[in-house]
Design an enzyme around this catalytic site. Structure first.
Site, PDB file in Angstrom:
ATOM      1  N   LYS A 166       0.834  -1.215   0.000  1.00 20.07           N
ATOM      2  CA  LYS A 166       0.000   0.000   0.000  1.00 20.07           C
ATOM      3  C   LYS A 166       0.864   1.259   0.000  1.00 20.07           C
ATOM      4  O   LYS A 166       0.685   2.147  -0.827  1.00 20.07           O
ATOM      5  CB  LYS A 166      -0.908   0.004   1.240  1.00 20.07           C
ATOM      6  N   ASN A 167       1.825   1.320   0.944  1.00 17.27           N
ATOM      7  CA  ASN A 167       2.553   2.578   1.110  1.00 17.27           C
ATOM      8  C   ASN A 167       3.550   2.855  -0.009  1.00 17.27           C
ATOM      9  O   ASN A 167       4.103   3.946  -0.093  1.00 17.27           O
ATOM     10  CB  ASN A 167       3.224   2.624   2.490  1.00 17.27           C
ATOM     11  N   CYS A 182      -5.003   8.111   8.831  1.00 16.08           N
ATOM     12  CA  CYS A 182      -5.450   7.608  10.136  1.00 16.08           C
ATOM     13  C   CYS A 182      -5.174   8.627  11.231  1.00 16.08           C
ATOM     14  O   CYS A 182      -4.142   9.311  11.213  1.00 16.08           O
ATOM     15  CB  CYS A 182      -4.704   6.310  10.471  1.00 16.08           C
ATOM     16  N   ARG A 219       0.614  14.457  13.007  1.00 20.55           N
ATOM     17  CA  ARG A 219       1.052  14.264  11.624  1.00 20.55           C
ATOM     18  C   ARG A 219       1.182  15.572  10.824  1.00 20.55           C
ATOM     19  O   ARG A 219       0.548  15.732   9.772  1.00 20.55           O
ATOM     20  CB  ARG A 219       0.137  13.264  10.909  1.00 20.55           C
ATOM     21  N   ASP A 247       3.846   0.463  12.197  1.00 23.31           N
ATOM     22  CA  ASP A 247       2.630  -0.122  11.616  1.00 23.31           C
ATOM     23  C   ASP A 247       2.394  -1.565  12.072  1.00 23.31           C
ATOM     24  O   ASP A 247       1.322  -2.116  11.839  1.00 23.31           O
ATOM     25  CB  ASP A 247       2.687  -0.070  10.078  1.00 23.31           C
ATOM     26  N   ARG A 283      -8.996  -0.200   3.865  1.00 23.34           N
ATOM     27  CA  ARG A 283      -8.119   0.768   3.192  1.00 23.34           C
ATOM     28  C   ARG A 283      -6.754   0.156   2.908  1.00 23.34           C
ATOM     29  O   ARG A 283      -6.040   0.614   2.005  1.00 23.34           O
ATOM     30  CB  ARG A 283      -7.898   1.994   4.092  1.00 23.34           C
TER      31      ARG A 283
HETATM   32  N1  EPU Z   1       6.460  14.305  11.007  1.00 21.77           N
HETATM   33  C1  EPU Z   1       6.555  15.632  11.329  1.00 21.77           C
HETATM   34  N2  EPU Z   1       6.642  16.532  10.301  1.00 21.77           N
HETATM   35  C2  EPU Z   1       6.608  16.152   9.003  1.00 21.77           C
HETATM   36  C3  EPU Z   1       6.512  14.798   8.695  1.00 21.77           C
HETATM   37  C4  EPU Z   1       6.443  13.887   9.718  1.00 21.77           C
HETATM   38  O1  EPU Z   1       6.572  16.022  12.493  1.00 21.77           O
HETATM   39  O2  EPU Z   1       6.666  17.029   8.137  1.00 21.77           O
HETATM   40  C5  EPU Z   1       6.377  13.298  12.087  1.00 21.77           C
HETATM   41  C6  EPU Z   1       4.999  12.617  12.077  1.00 21.77           C
HETATM   42  O3  EPU Z   1       4.050  13.361  12.802  1.00 21.77           O
HETATM   43  C7  EPU Z   1       5.325  11.287  12.690  1.00 21.77           C
HETATM   44  C8  EPU Z   1       6.756  11.011  12.215  1.00 21.77           C
HETATM   45  O4  EPU Z   1       7.298  12.263  11.837  1.00 21.77           O
HETATM   46  O5  EPU Z   1       5.316  11.434  14.077  1.00 21.77           O
HETATM   47  C9  EPU Z   1       6.876  10.035  11.066  1.00 21.77           C
HETATM   48  O6  EPU Z   1       6.024  10.434  10.013  1.00 21.77           O
HETATM   49  P1  EPU Z   1       6.271  10.014   8.484  1.00 21.77           P
HETATM   50  O7  EPU Z   1       6.243  11.261   7.691  1.00 21.77           O
HETATM   51  O8  EPU Z   1       7.442   9.129   8.392  1.00 21.77           O
HETATM   52  O9  EPU Z   1       4.965   9.189   8.182  1.00 21.77           O
HETATM   53  P2  EPU Z   1       3.995   9.328   6.936  1.00 21.77           P
HETATM   54  O10 EPU Z   1       4.778   9.535   5.706  1.00 21.77           O
HETATM   55  O11 EPU Z   1       2.911  10.265   7.270  1.00 21.77           O
HETATM   56  C10 EPU Z   1       4.084   6.783   6.321  1.00 21.77           C
HETATM   57  C11 EPU Z   1       3.045   5.713   6.181  1.00 21.77           C
HETATM   58  C12 EPU Z   1       2.513   5.340   7.555  1.00 21.77           C
HETATM   59  C13 EPU Z   1       3.674   4.874   8.430  1.00 21.77           C
HETATM   60  C14 EPU Z   1       4.775   5.949   8.471  1.00 21.77           C
HETATM   61  C15 EPU Z   1       6.001   5.524   9.232  1.00 21.77           C
HETATM   62  C16 EPU Z   1       2.105   6.237   4.016  1.00 21.77           C
HETATM   63  C17 EPU Z   1       0.952   6.705   3.234  1.00 21.77           C
HETATM   64  N3  EPU Z   1       1.961   6.207   5.337  1.00 21.77           N
HETATM   65  O12 EPU Z   1       3.388   7.870   6.929  1.00 21.77           O
HETATM   66  O13 EPU Z   1       1.627   4.258   7.345  1.00 21.77           O
HETATM   67  O14 EPU Z   1       3.214   4.661   9.731  1.00 21.77           O
HETATM   68  O15 EPU Z   1       5.151   6.314   7.136  1.00 21.77           O
HETATM   69  O16 EPU Z   1       6.527   4.372   8.683  1.00 21.77           O
HETATM   70  O17 EPU Z   1       3.128   5.845   3.476  1.00 21.77           O
HETATM   71  C18 EPU Z   1      -0.157   2.835   7.870  1.00 21.77           C
HETATM   72  O18 EPU Z   1       0.093   2.244   6.803  1.00 21.77           O
HETATM   73  O19 EPU Z   1      -0.939   2.385   8.737  1.00 21.77           O
HETATM   74  C19 EPU Z   1       0.510   4.114   8.128  1.00 21.77           C
HETATM   75  C20 EPU Z   1       0.090   4.972   9.044  1.00 21.77           C
END
Ligand code: EPU
Length: 417
Positions: free
Chosen positions: A22-23, A116, A121, A303, A396
């Site tokens: 998915k990701n 989610c 985030r 995750d 999802r």
């Molecule tokens: N963060 C910030 N500022 C930013 C970006 C991130 O403070 O600009 C913080 C976030 O709040 C979080 C941490 O950094 O506390 C990590 O966030 P990251 O950006 O790595 O996560 P993401 O890109 O929003 C993706 C996956 C998530 C998975 C995370 C970590 C997708 C669509 N989502 O999220 O997947 O948990 O990386 O591996 O790729 C899931 O599949 O259930 C899911 C939530």
């Protein structure tokens, strides 16, 4: 409202084939917009997050066709218009369109992404990268208006190795002038998959999978064929199902190295797990308790933290789970306790699981995608019938979950009311 009804305590045996990640897929589809040609991506999972991205592609005027697991995207004639708020808020990955459209047209209007509800985030690191590349970002309420005369390569240091900010910086810079360096980049396999895709289209990206990624801008990207990697989180979830109630359960079509942090932990706990080139076999066994701390790849994935907690309820003794990525990823705990688990929340990022406790079926909720997976695992193990509400979250991210589990002996039904 969709519900899953699961009658527990039926051993799982046979084989589960893992779908495309998915990701990874949710980043590859927006990335396809950067191409001036036709792009074909295989092994796309059939989940509702992909449907939402499809809706955005069609809204922008891309030509899209889906044939089983293959998606074909021709975005040569798209119109760069603001994507409505209700579509953006359906999923986190909608903001990959922000960087792809900015990279291609130097202008984009978009709303804050959904996803989610597991923490604040913020997207400050993505916005910081856009600004570093020369874009002007105006934020009004939750709408972003981003413009640039031109995007010029630069050094971007991410304050934390964010998956989203790493992908967004790559997408915004592949067509920029000069060299962009992303320092403290995330190292997840999904990022490598996206970089390989872009390189197949003619991009020049080096270092994906390490903490320093170098992107040398090119003028144009062409069409290509690409394949989504197997979903390591789906794989890990079913491996955990095998550890809970499997009898030689086979999880196939995977890259075992991608879930090494889980499999190593399971071995440490005494699990009956056998790892082969592209599949894993696992059976239920008595397990020792464990200490888990979530980290970015190659650390233990956040995750899989909630699904793993279900397993910890079945280990004799005290386990500790520390969540370091999100501030609100223990919403599953209340429902596990309703089913009979003994879990103390030490603070909002640390819990203590006291095992081993019998689990009993009752009505619970899937508060988010992986909390839903945690409840499915608990229901498979529990005595009696469990009703899981709000399973739209689960659908999802897990392709054909009902079919896959039924096929290995689970008693599971999806009800749509
Ligand atoms: N963060 C910030 N500022 C930013 C970006 C991130 O403070 O600009 C913080 C976030 O709040 C979080 C941490 O950094 O506390 C990590 O966030 P990251 O950006 O790595 O996560 P993401 O890109 O929003 C993706 C996956 C998530 C998975 C995370 C970590 C997708 C669509 N989502 O999220 O997947 O948990 O990386 O591996 O790729 C899931 O599949 O259930 C899911 C939530």
């Amino acid at each position: 409202m969709k519900k899953l009804i699961i009658e527990g305590n039926h051993p799982l045996s046979g084989s589960i084939k893992i779908s495309g990640a998915k990701n990874s897929a949710v980043a590859l589809i927006p990335a396809a917009l950067l191409s001036s040609g036709e792009v074909k991506i295989d092994n796309i999972p059939n989940i509702s997050d992909i449907d939402a991205l499809n809706e955005i592609l069609l809204y922008l005027g891309a030509k899209v066709s889906r044939n089983n697991e293959m998606i074909t995207i021709d975005s040569s004639k798209i119109e760069n218009k603001a994507i409505p708020k209700e579509i953006c808020s359906k999923l986190r990955a909608s903001y990959y369109f922000m960087s792809a459209l900015l990279g291609k047209y130097k202008k984009v209007e978009m709303w804050f992404p959904g996803g989610c509800s597991i923490g604040a985030r913020p997207i400050d690191q993505t916005i910081k990268a856009f600004r570093a590349l020369g874009a002007k970002v105006i934020e009004e309420d939750s709408k972003f208006i981003i413009t640039a005369d031109k995007l010029v390569g630069t050094e971007v240091y991410l304050d934390m190795p964010s998956v989203g900010a790493t992908v967004n910086t790559i997408l915004a810079s592949v067509l920029a002038e000069g060299v962009t360096t992303v320092a403290n980049a995330a190292k997840e396999p999904e990022i490598v998959n996206v970089a390989t895709f872009l390189n197949n289209m003619g991009a020049k990206i080096k270092g994906a999978g390490t903490s320093t990624i170098k992107i040398t801008g090119v003028e144009k990207l062409n069409g290509c064929f690409h394949e989504v990697i197997p979903d390591r989180i789906e794989a890990g979830t079913y491996v955990l199902a095998g550890a809970l109630i499997g009898k030689n359960l086979k999880i196939e079509g995977i890259i075992p190295e991608h879930i090494e942090s889980l499999t190593t932990k399971l071995k440490e706990m005494g699990s009956n797990i056998k790892i082969y080139d592209d599949y894993i076999e696992i059976s239920e066994s008595d397990l020792k308790p464990a200490k888990i701390k979530t980290l970015g790849y190659p650390g233990f994935p956040t995750d899989l933290q909630q699904p793993l907690t279900t397993l910890l309820t079945q280990c004799e003794g005290k386990s500790i789970v520390e969540e370091t990525i999100y501030e609100n990823r223990f919403q599953n705990v209340k429902y596990l306790c309703d089913m009979g688990a003994k879990i103390n929340i030490i603070h909002n990022q640390k819990i203590e699981v006291e095992g081993k406790t019998d689990l009993k079926g009752c009505t619970v909720k899937a508060t988010d995608l992986r909390a839903g997976a945690c409840m499915v695992l608990a229901a498979l193990k529990a005595e009696g019938k469990t009703t899981i509400e709000d399973v739209e979250h689960v659908l999802r991210g897990y392709e054909n979950i009902v079919f896959k589990l039924k096929n290995v002996g689970a008693k599971i039904e999806l009800i749509d009311e």
